[in-house]
Design an enzyme around this catalytic site. Structure first.
Site, PDB file in Angstrom:
ATOM      1  N   GLY A   1      38.351 105.632  -3.738  1.00 44.62           N
ATOM      2  CA  GLY A   1      37.437 106.545  -4.014  1.00 44.62           C
ATOM      3  C   GLY A   1      36.701 107.067  -2.643  1.00 44.62           C
ATOM      4  O   GLY A   1      36.419 105.949  -1.771  1.00 44.62           O
ATOM      5  N   TYR A   2      36.739 108.377  -2.323  1.00 48.69           N
ATOM      6  CA  TYR A   2      36.171 108.519  -0.913  1.00 48.69           C
ATOM      7  C   TYR A   2      35.113 109.810  -0.999  1.00 48.69           C
ATOM      8  O   TYR A   2      35.112 110.517  -0.394  1.00 48.69           O
ATOM      9  CB  TYR A   2      37.396 109.038   0.025  1.00 48.69           C
ATOM     10  CG  TYR A   2      37.133 108.823   1.423  1.00 48.69           C
ATOM     11  CD1 TYR A   2      37.019 107.079   1.765  1.00 48.69           C
ATOM     12  CD2 TYR A   2      36.986 109.285   2.379  1.00 48.69           C
ATOM     13  CE1 TYR A   2      36.642 106.633   2.982  1.00 48.69           C
ATOM     14  CE2 TYR A   2      36.751 108.972   3.872  1.00 48.69           C
ATOM     15  CZ  TYR A   2      36.612 107.669   3.886  1.00 48.69           C
ATOM     16  OH  TYR A   2      36.285 107.217   5.191  1.00 48.69           O
ATOM     17  N   GLY A   3      34.365 109.587  -2.275  1.00 44.48           N
ATOM     18  CA  GLY A   3      33.275 110.482  -2.178  1.00 44.48           C
ATOM     19  C   GLY A   3      32.156 109.837  -1.709  1.00 44.48           C
ATOM     20  O   GLY A   3      31.925 109.243  -0.741  1.00 44.48           O
ATOM     21  N   ASN A   4      30.917 110.202  -2.273  1.00 45.09           N
ATOM     22  CA  ASN A   4      29.562 109.789  -1.585  1.00 45.09           C
ATOM     23  C   ASN A   4      29.563 108.241  -1.547  1.00 45.09           C
ATOM     24  O   ASN A   4      29.050 107.792  -0.484  1.00 45.09           O
ATOM     25  CB  ASN A   4      28.380 110.198  -2.785  1.00 45.09           C
ATOM     26  CG  ASN A   4      27.203 109.887  -2.195  1.00 45.09           C
ATOM     27  OD1 ASN A   4      26.847 110.159  -0.859  1.00 45.09           O
ATOM     28  ND2 ASN A   4      26.147 109.421  -2.861  1.00 45.09           N
ATOM     29  N   ALA A   5      29.876 107.266  -2.659  1.00 46.62           N
ATOM     30  CA  ALA A   5      30.014 105.944  -2.462  1.00 46.62           C
ATOM     31  C   ALA A   5      30.871 105.272  -1.443  1.00 46.62           C
ATOM     32  O   ALA A   5      30.602 104.718  -0.688  1.00 46.62           O
ATOM     33  CB  ALA A   5      29.813 105.417  -3.877  1.00 46.62           C
ATOM     34  N   GLY A   6      32.014 105.836  -1.713  1.00 44.15           N
ATOM     35  CA  GLY A   6      33.212 105.103  -1.068  1.00 44.15           C
ATOM     36  C   GLY A   6      33.477 105.478   0.469  1.00 44.15           C
ATOM     37  O   GLY A   6      33.605 104.561   1.268  1.00 44.15           O
ATOM     38  N   TYR A   7      33.030 106.779   0.825  1.00 44.71           N
ATOM     39  CA  TYR A   7      32.944 107.070   2.331  1.00 44.71           C
ATOM     40  C   TYR A   7      32.007 106.252   2.887  1.00 44.71           C
ATOM     41  O   TYR A   7      32.084 105.808   3.993  1.00 44.71           O
ATOM     42  CB  TYR A   7      33.011 108.557   2.598  1.00 44.71           C
ATOM     43  CG  TYR A   7      32.312 108.805   3.831  1.00 44.71           C
ATOM     44  CD1 TYR A   7      33.025 108.544   5.000  1.00 44.71           C
ATOM     45  CD2 TYR A   7      30.895 109.172   4.054  1.00 44.71           C
ATOM     46  CE1 TYR A   7      32.640 108.826   6.427  1.00 44.71           C
ATOM     47  CE2 TYR A   7      30.533 109.366   5.163  1.00 44.71           C
ATOM     48  CZ  TYR A   7      31.101 109.274   6.400  1.00 44.71           C
ATOM     49  OH  TYR A   7      30.603 109.260   7.667  1.00 44.71           O
TER      50      TYR A   7
ATOM     51  N   LYS B   1      21.229 108.888 -18.847  1.00 44.85           N
ATOM     52  CA  LYS B   1      22.641 109.672 -17.935  1.00 44.85           C
ATOM     53  C   LYS B   1      22.711 110.902 -18.690  1.00 44.85           C
ATOM     54  O   LYS B   1      22.505 110.937 -19.890  1.00 44.85           O
ATOM     55  CB  LYS B   1      23.726 108.637 -18.072  1.00 44.85           C
ATOM     56  CG  LYS B   1      24.712 108.958 -17.021  1.00 44.85           C
ATOM     57  CD  LYS B   1      24.346 108.266 -15.703  1.00 44.85           C
ATOM     58  CE  LYS B   1      25.359 108.055 -14.679  1.00 44.85           C
ATOM     59  NZ  LYS B   1      24.888 106.757 -13.828  1.00 44.85           N
TER      60      LYS B   1
HETATM   61  N1  GLU Z   1      23.843 107.887 -10.240  1.00 45.41           N
HETATM   62  C1  GLU Z   1      23.562 106.766  -9.677  1.00 45.41           C
HETATM   63  C2  GLU Z   1      23.604 105.472 -10.415  1.00 45.41           C
HETATM   64  O1  GLU Z   1      24.670 105.745 -11.378  1.00 45.41           O
HETATM   65  C3  GLU Z   1      22.017 106.869  -9.134  1.00 45.41           C
HETATM   66  C4  GLU Z   1      21.064 107.094 -10.323  1.00 45.41           C
HETATM   67  C5  GLU Z   1      19.604 107.293  -9.986  1.00 45.41           C
HETATM   68  O2  GLU Z   1      19.323 107.502  -8.686  1.00 45.41           O
HETATM   69  O3  GLU Z   1      18.767 107.573 -10.561  1.00 45.41           O
HETATM   70  O4  GLU Z   1      23.263 104.460 -10.213  1.00 45.41           O
END
Ligand code: GLU
Length: 415
Positions: free
Chosen positions: A217-223, A105
């Site tokens: 949360g309404y970002g990429n995952a939430g929306y 990360k």
């Molecule tokens: N950031 C996303 C996660 O936490 C995707 C990580 C990725 O695709 O490498 O799973």
């Protein structure tokens, strides 16, 4: 109450798993710490001509199973401890959905909401200039995460390609389609999570057509979670929120209209035909499915007993503390843990890498099908393990993932 440190939480979770499966002390010692990390200072020229120095990190937690994989977060409250925890969770996530990848990360302490596009581009390129020797298509492959997006991935790929003197699409995933992105990557986290929700609903006899849903949360995952819950299942989305607060409508919200409103105004909170609800209260709503899709540490010992949802589908990383896990388990709330529920993002990232290596691209339908084939068996292996060990889903997910990583370390002769 002070917020619990995420890395400490991840180590606690691992320790409990190690105890359950009698993991040997040497293997546990390796798995408790990141293998490598890089800390960088990034000087960036701001629009007013001044130079601002940002702090950045990249943590490679464990790469026994293959090159490390994990997103990059841009957040004003980023800390190295959070990045360590997130890198650990990436390790378990990739192992759990059976990807030939390790976990990593990255993060930069910055506030994208206060930066111009030009400043964001210069910061993104500066990050790559500082970490390029540490990452690479066969070493460590970043991706989007909180407040980073396909455009940022494109700048980073471009910078890495310029430094290497050749196109290097495989260095990063979550890119735009025009530069080696994969079909289906944009909504992959949510779509993958909903495969696990579908399986859980079958297990617990919940009719998804009649189900109510709240999304924090309404970002990429939430929306996308809200949108797909409605379009795929026909469920009713009764509440959503973003960092500024939430909105509630018992009759159901239109996820697309809410998204358009947020794009226009910067937040969901002034959406018409809804009443205000706080980010705390949204977690305690009487719903069938609660989807935390924002940040870590929101369901804690203080509020877990008030969670009334039947299923908690964790699209965020680390939303639930260990104390809360025990309470939810005792109360019969079925938690689909983060590194299972949100693994769809990295699964399609892996497909993106494969397509980049092949230089041949798949259709959206192929990606959806392969994603389901990763998520559904992963859900069932965790559910079966939870039943076998008489434990909650998070611990079961740890058991499956840790055993796989330990096996790879043993095969390589690390332990
Ligand atoms: N950031 C996303 C996660 O936490 C995707 C990580 C990725 O695709 O490498 O799973």
């Amino acid at each position: 109450m002070a917020k619990q440190d995420s890395f400490e939480i991840s180590q606690k979770q691992l320790d409990a798993c190690a105890k359950l499966i009698n993991l040997d002390a040497g293997t546990l010692a390796v798995l408790r710490e990141p293998l490598r990390e890089l800390h960088v200072s990034l000087p960036v020229r701001m629009d007013d001509g001044s130079i601002k120095v940002f702090q950045g990190f990249r943590v490679q937690y464990n790469d026994a199973k293959g090159p490390a994989k994990g997103g990059i977060r841009f957040h004003p409250e980023e800390t190295i401890d959070t990045i360590r925890a997130l890198a650990a969770w990436m390790t378990w996530k990739c192992a759990l959905v059976d990807l030939p990848l390790g976990g990593s990360k990255g993060g930069v302490i910055c506030n994208p909401k206060e930066m111009s596009q030009g400043e964001m581009e210069r910061l993104s390129r500066a990050y790559v200039q500082s970490v390029w020797q540490f990452i690479g298509p066969e070493r460590d492959i970043p991706a989007p995460d909180v407040y980073t997006n396909p455009q940022i991935m494109a700048w980073m790929m471009d910078e890495y390609s310029k430094i290497s003197g050749k196109s290097q699409f495989g260095v990063i995933t979550g890119k735009p389609l025009s530069v080696g992105g994969s079909a289906g990557r944009d909504d992959a986290t949510a779509r993958g999570g909903l495969c696990t929700v579908r399986e859980a609903a079958k297990e617990f006899g919940i009719d998804l057509k009649k189900a109510t849903v709240a999304v924090q949360g309404y970002g990429n995952a939430g929306y996308f979670a809200a949108s797909l819950c409605k379009s795929l299942f026909g469920s009713r989305i009764i509440a959503v929120s973003d960092s500024k607060g939430g909105i509630f409508n018992k009759g159901g919200l239109d996820p697309e209209a809410v998204r358009a409103h947020k794009d226009k105004t910067g937040s969901v909170i002034t959406y018409p035909n809804a009443t205000a609800i706080s980010n705390e209260d949204i977690l305690e709503l009487e719903v069938d499915i609660l989807i935390p899709a924002a940040l870590e540490g929101v369901i804690t010992g203080a509020n877990a007993a008030k969670v009334k949802a039947k299923i908690v589908a964790e699209l965020a990383n680390g939303p639930t503390t260990p104390e809360a896990d025990d309470i939810l388990y005792r109360n019969g709330v079925h938690v689909i843990p983060d590194f299972l529920c949100n693994a769809g993002g990295v699964a399609v990232s892996y497909f993106e890498m494969v397509q980049n290596f092949y230089m041949y691209y798949w259709s959206k339908e192929q990606v959806y099908d392969l994603l389901d084939k990763k998520m559904t068996p992963a859900y069932h292996s965790v559910l079966d393990t939870a039943k076998k060990y008489n434990t909650h889903m998070r611990m079961a997910a740890y058991v499956v993932a840790v055993e796989r990583v330990a096996e790879a370390m043993k095969a390589r002769g690390w332990v």
